[in-house]
Design a protein around this motif. Structure first.
Motif, PDB file in Angstrom:
ATOM      1  N   THR A 146       0.859  -1.176   0.000  1.00 21.46           N
ATOM      2  CA  THR A 146       0.000   0.000   0.000  1.00 21.46           C
ATOM      3  C   THR A 146       0.898   1.229   0.000  1.00 21.46           C
TER       4      THR A 146
ATOM      5  N   VAL B 199       1.016   5.315   0.414  1.00 21.51           N
ATOM      6  CA  VAL B 199       0.306   6.480   0.934  1.00 21.51           C
ATOM      7  C   VAL B 199       1.007   7.726   0.422  1.00 21.51           C
TER       8      VAL B 199
ATOM      9  N   ARG C 117      -1.782  -1.047  -3.972  1.00 18.02           N
ATOM     10  CA  ARG C 117      -2.895  -0.193  -3.558  1.00 18.02           C
ATOM     11  C   ARG C 117      -2.361   1.218  -3.302  1.00 18.02           C
TER      12      ARG C 117
ATOM     13  N   HIS D 138      -3.269   5.184  -1.806  1.00 13.72           N
ATOM     14  CA  HIS D 138      -4.150   6.013  -0.982  1.00 13.72           C
ATOM     15  C   HIS D 138      -3.629   7.443  -1.110  1.00 13.72           C
TER      16      HIS D 138
ATOM     17  N   THR E 216      -3.711   6.930   8.752  1.00 13.85           N
ATOM     18  CA  THR E 216      -3.621   8.147   7.943  1.00 13.85           C
ATOM     19  C   THR E 216      -4.598   9.192   8.475  1.00 13.85           C
TER      20      THR E 216
ATOM     21  N   GLU F   4      -8.282   6.336   8.262  1.00 11.66           N
ATOM     22  CA  GLU F   4      -8.086   4.957   7.800  1.00 11.66           C
ATOM     23  C   GLU F   4      -6.937   4.286   8.559  1.00 11.66           C
TER      24      GLU F   4
ATOM     25  N   HIS G   8      -4.308   1.054   7.887  1.00 10.24           N
ATOM     26  CA  HIS G   8      -3.838   0.147   6.853  1.00 10.24           C
ATOM     27  C   HIS G   8      -2.997  -0.964   7.486  1.00 10.24           C
TER      28      HIS G   8
END
Length: 428
Positions: free
Chosen positions: A178, A180, A209, A211, A231, A235, A237
């Motif tokens: 993920t 960010v 992914r 974000h 975050t 959210e 993660h």
């Protein structure tokens, strides 16, 4: 015989430092060459740390600039694992962490840059990583392999070049990833929003992914281990490891404490140098990531008069240029910034400098949908930068267009049937 009594000191253990030492000997310098690096490894190149070596495709020895025996053979004295604590310009000495001092006739600062740190709770957990040094890559390579084996999750803070290259390597190992990013697209500060979606799509196709528009606020852990990353939109993660890839800062503490002139931080900071890479002290030079050099012979219309470049080619070329200037040769360092990246089956080269706000149009030649194209960032018809994606052997032509400052017809620039080599000559 004059050289034999002179001592040139190089502070730094990267490519710029090693190539400077090599150039001093190649140019016939017979005095002492002393290279001081704060890592115990011999000088090495940094691109493999997020590319071939990290992904497991290249061996560790491939990162080193020279084989260890080269330094003794070339009579380059190494002080590895040693920190320079200060520069005494009045006596022309550098002071080391072990209490000793080394005199110099000429001094080169190739101290590089260091990763910016996340300023959030949880950064002291064992699973929080940075990537700048070989030891970092050694560790991260083991981490990615374990994550891939155990279906583990890596959260990357930052969608710049390092973040994306590590994301690609992590997916090749099989890790869940993920990313960010506070901007709306990857690489926003380098290529702007126009082409960011291309890299979003590329990585999403490989299971990454994203974000966007958020920042990490906390890394959650238990018993010293990472469990998740939060975050600022609320959210959480899942994460077993976190990589901070939010940029780098030039290592200017030595220069600042010595009273050398620094460049404006608003334009990247670093040590201000002239066209020969000489600092405000005539006996001290700077090269590589830490040097902010004048824009000369290219970049007409840019909003800045000097740039600082954190890429391999700048170290490769800047170290030798500084070495020649230290020897008293006439030097004008006017290289156009250049870098390359490899992510999955996408390879690219970028020449020039065109951050958001500096250009008024992006012109694409080729098929962006197939990821085989050249993008040009232009202002008033002049090419400020060009990026070739899965198109090769065009870097020299792109750099000629940048250096020419010619005003070009956007339709001709976008037309693959019009040779790039002809455009600069035809421009007005």
């Amino acid at each position: 015989m004059v050289d034999a009594h002179r001592t040139f000191v190089i502070v730094g253990g990267g490519l710029a430092a090693a190539k400077a030492a090599e150039t001093l000997r190649a140019e016939g310098f017979t005095g002492r060459v002393i290279l001081i690096g704060d890592e115990r490894d011999h000088p090495y190149e940094r691109p493999p740390l997020s590319k071939g070596y990290l992904s497991g495709k290249d061996e560790r020895d491939s990162v080193f600039v020279h084989e260890p025996a080269w330094y003794a053979r070339s009579q380059v004295e190494l002080h590895l694992g040693q920190t320079v604590t200060s520069i005494d310009r009045s006596t022309r000495c550098v002071h080391l962490g072990d209490g000793t001092s080394v005199p110099y006739d000429k001094l080169l600062l190739a101290t590089g840059s260091e990763p910016r740190r996340l300023d959030v709770p949880g950064t002291d957990l064992a699973g929080v990583h940075h990537l700048r040094r070989l030891a970092h890559s050694d560790r991260l390579r083991q981490v990615l392999s374990a994550l891939g084996r155990d279906n583990g999750h890596l959260v990357i803070a930052g969608a710049g070049w390092i973040g994306l290259e590590v994301a690609a390597a992590a997916r090749e190992y099989g890790a869940e990833v993920t990313v960010v990013e506070s901007a709306a697209t990857p690489l926003h500060q380098v290529i702007g929003p126009e082409l960011g979606q291309l890299f979003t799509d590329l990585h999403r196709e490989h299971g990454v992914r994203f974000h966007f528009g958020v920042r990490l606020t906390e890394i959650v852990g238990q018993d010293g281990m990472v469990l998740a990353a939060r975050t600022d939109d609320g959210e959480e993660h899942p994460a077993h490891d976190v990589l901070a890839a939010i940029g780098a800062a030039p290592r200017v503490a030595l220069a600042e404490a010595a009273g050398l002139t620094l460049a404006d931080r608003a334009t990247g900071g670093g040590i201000a140098v002239d066209a020969s890479l000489r600092t405000s002290d005539p006996d001290i030079f700077a090269a590589g990531d830490v040097a902010a050099f004048p824009v000369s012979g290219w970049g007409e219309g840019l909003p800045v008069d000097r740039v600082r470049v954190e890429h391999w080619a700048n170290a490769l070329n800047g170290g030798p240029a500084a070495a020649r200037a230290m020897l008293g040769q006439e030097v004008t360092y006017d290289r156009i910034p250049y870098f390359f990246s490899d992510q999955y089956d996408l390879g690219l080269e970028y020449s020039g400098w065109a951050p958001p706000g500096s250009y008024d149009q992006v012109v694409v030649r080729g098929d962006a949908g197939k990821r085989e194209f050249i993008a040009f960032w232009t202002k008033d018809g002049r090419v400020l930068a060009g990026m070739n994606v899965n198109v090769w052997d065009v870097t020299e032509d792109i750099q000629r267009l940048i250096r020419s400052g010619a005003r070009l017809d956007p339709e001709a620039l976008a037309d693959p049937s019009v040779p790039l080599a002809s455009l600069a000559a035809d421009g007005t």
